[in-house]
Design an enzyme around this catalytic site. Structure first.
Site, short mmCIF file in Angstrom:
data_model
loop_
_atom_site.label_atom_id
_atom_site.label_comp_id
_atom_site.label_asym_id
_atom_site.label_seq_id
_atom_site.Cartn_x
_atom_site.Cartn_y
_atom_site.Cartn_z
CG ASP A 95 -2.20 0.73 1.04
OD1 ASP A 95 -2.37 1.36 -0.03
OD2 ASP A 95 -3.05 0.69 1.93
CD GLU A 137 -0.07 6.09 -3.30
OE1 GLU A 137 -0.62 5.01 -3.57
OE2 GLU A 137 -0.01 6.57 -2.14
CG ASP A 139 -8.38 3.23 -0.69
OD1 ASP A 139 -8.30 2.00 -0.76
OD2 ASP A 139 -7.57 3.94 -0.07
#
Length: 652
Positions: A289, A292, A353
């Protein structure tokens, strides 16, 4: 410092690619920014996975080999031109001649890498703890639910709670929440299930690993030389414990973090050594995860800054995890959120998400098709959406879509198992989970082909039918491999307008025939996902199963929809089996030439009447045992004993 160049666009030209973009697939008239970021959903131009590959219906592709920010003005400043600006001193541009889209993707894969084949079990259902199950007891309830409701699955996932609160990511089990994790993992494996754990490339300032990393110079730095400590998504969010509050310095989901410098070999090796004990203790795969959040003024040990490393960082992070998994486990797969050019080398990725609403479902479909048009063959999404509790109808429709991608996962910030959405939802979703498992031979064969060719498992209509001008605006339906047309329902309607390319298309559920090219409004009651095969299809399937088989499928069930002449190459780990079928007014001739010996169940659609069936083996014709023949439910079924090569002649 920037490089800008422009080129002419034709009025009828269409442009595709550029990564996981949630906008209409044809990017003519759009402004796209290739800068990896947390998209916070799936309904904007923002993207976790930007790929600087653009291709045109004129037969060319453009790949910009740069990790700097790129802005694509595609017919926006002027409708007759595209203007591309790279925030770098250099222009390193590959012009890729196709002329077909498939050839462009093939050449791109040759240039940047072919995707390796994920392990077989990864094609089973992934069931996630999401935001709900945060300790061993609740995870055991999840496993009990799978058994109680007889739901096939292959992977269960635990989000950050496997570690101590505000210590993410230190790779240490929270022993208060998981006091007997060794027994849990053993029990999980005894049930033929795999375990996936959440990780991120950041180290909490409240973990003792922060001081260790600081002393050894493992973290990214500010221009003044200090460690770059950031607040990011988890440190800005309140602790997810059911209490509504504003995030404060001491009650956020995580503390502020430092960023591991994967450009420094010693730092990457340190991160690998943190991972290895967890893998050695029985964990099977990591969900990579985040990644970024690298600021533009960050300083890397290789002398570059975030201006050129920001987009590259997720690739270095995912590669580190992928390679370490391979080293320890002997196979490699990740569940990755962010990426850049070359990310296909480290499958699998998912769309992050999206909100649990209808608009996000439609946009997520487009995102999956867009990234497939950008050289990423293996992709998934969160069934039901991530944020918020979906209504049962939305959950059912999302499951119908999500179960017909290359990979499938039920995940969200609230429960996503089908039994939480009522008896009807459970029945419908279970039906399509079972169908996905029965289709595993076809999915895996398609995956092998995708690994070789660069074509995605789910194929947008302009990619699958580039010579059909009517297909280019159909970006909410797709081909699953070369044979199955999938038309997800993305609103509350009980009908779905489907575009059928030339030929006859057969509804896989009720056998209705639709003839293309045509746009046809087809019934789509809640219990039905519109799925179609084209006449001539040879579709490999298997018997129902609770887990994906690791050995060869035996018997292999072949659903045959005879046409004048058709063929199918069935790919397996050991090679390819070549299957052929020819039909005229007098007979059907069917032949198998396989790499492996196995038994077969042949199911010929709409062949209820025949005069004789001849079996050919080793050049000898003989009659078929009547006990192995049955006509039922629109299919003539013939069972073949174990063989590597055989032929069937059906005299009509």
């Amino acid at each position: 410092r920037k490089v800008t160049f422009s080129f002419h666009l034709r009025p009828d030209e269409r442009l595709y690619g550029l990564g996981e973009k949630f906008l209409p697939l044809n990017q003519m008239g759009q402004r796209i920014v290739s800068w990896t970021r947390d998209a916070l959903g799936s309904t904007s131009e923002k993207s976790h996975k930007n790929i600087p590959l653009l291709w045109s219906t004129r037969g060319y592709g453009l790949f910009i080999d740069s990790t700097a920010r790129i802005t694509w003005e595609l017919g926006t400043v002027s409708c007759q031109s595209a203007t591309i600006t790279i925030e770098s001193e250099n222009l390193d541009l590959y012009l890729i001649y196709g002329p077909s889209p498939a050839e462009i993707l093939q050449h791109y894969a040759e240039l940047t890498g072919h995707a390796p084949l994920p392990p077989k079990w990864s094609f089973g259902l992934w069931v996630s703890s999401g935001g709900t199950y945060r300790n061993q007891t609740s995870m055991e309830r999840l496993l009990d639910g799978l058994e109680e409701h007889n739901l096939p699955a292959d992977v269960v996932h635990i989000d950050p709670w496997w570690m101590n609160w505000r210590q993410y990511c230190d790779f240490r089990w929270n022993r208060d929440a998981f006091p007997e994790i060794e027994k849990f993992i053993e029990a999980l494996h005894n049930k033929d299930l795999k375990l996936c754990l959440w990780i991120q490339p950041y180290i909490s300032v409240e973990s003792d690993l922060f001081e260790h990393g600081r002393k050894n110079d493992y973290f990214l730095k500010k221009p003044d030389g200090d460690i770059y400590v950031i607040n990011y998504g988890l440190s800005l969010a309140p602790r997810p414990d059911g209490i509504i509050r504003t995030a404060g310095d001491k009650d956020g989901w995580n503390a502020p973090v430092a960023i591991v410098d994967f450009s420094k070999p010693e730092a990457a090796d340190w991160y690998r050594e943190l991972m290895k004990p967890v893998l050695q203790d029985g964990v099977d795969v990591f969900k990579t995860d985040f990644g970024e959040d690298v600021p533009e003024d960050t300083c890397f040990s290789n002398g570059q800054t975030g201006r050129t490393m920001h987009n590259l960082y997720p690739l270095l992070y995912t590669k580190t995890v992928f390679d370490t998994t391979w080293e320890v486990k002997g196979y490699a797969v990740v569940w990755a959120r962010s990426g850049w050019a070359g990310s296909q080398n480290y499958p699998v990725c998912w769309s992050a998400d999206p909100a649990a609403d209808w608009a996000s479902l439609a946009a997520t479909i487009r995102g999956g098709l867009s990234i497939g048009m950008s050289g990423i063959p293996f992709w998934s999404n969160d069934i039901g959406g991530y944020r918020g509790m979906p209504e049962p109808e939305l959950y059912i429709r999302w499951a119908q879509f999500g179960l017909f991608c290359s990979h499938s996962r039920m995940h969200g910030d609230s429960p996503r198992e089908p039994w939480h959405f009522g008896a009807e939802a459970l029945d419908i979703v279970q039906k399509y989970v079972n169908l996905r498992y029965r289709l595993f031979p076809y999915l895996y064969s398609t995956a092998i082909d995708s690994s070789r060719s660069g074509m995605p498992v789910i194929r947008a209509m302009p990619l699958a039918f580039p010579d059909d001008p009517n297909a280019h605006d159909k970006d909410l339906q797709y081909m699953l491999g070369e044979s199955i047309l999938v038309a997800p329902v993305y609103d509350r309607s009980r009908f779905r307008t489907v575009y059928f390319p030339a030929g006859e298309w057969i509804d896989m559920e009720d056998g209705n025939i639709y003839r293309g090219p045509d746009n046809i409004k087809v019934p789509a009651p809640l219990h039905k996902l519109p799925l179609f095969v084209r006449r001539g299809t040879i579709l490999p399937m298997m018997n129902p199963a609770m887990h994906i088989p690791q050995e060869k499928v035996d018997p292999l069930i072949l659903h045959v929809y005879p046409d004048s002449r058709s063929s199918y190459n069935f790919w397996e780990d050991n090679g390819v089996s070549r299957i052929r079928c020819e039909k005229d007014s007098q007979n059907i001739v069917f032949k198998i030439n396989a790499e492996l010996e196995r038994s077969y169940v042949l199911k010929f659609w709409q062949v209820e009447h025949f005069s004789e069936i001849i079996l050919q083996k080793n050049g000898i014709n003989k009659g078929i045992d009547p006990k192995t023949v049955e006509v039922k439910d629109d299919f003539l079924t013939i069972k073949l004993a174990r063989t590597k090569a055989a032929g069937i002649i059906i005299l009509l």
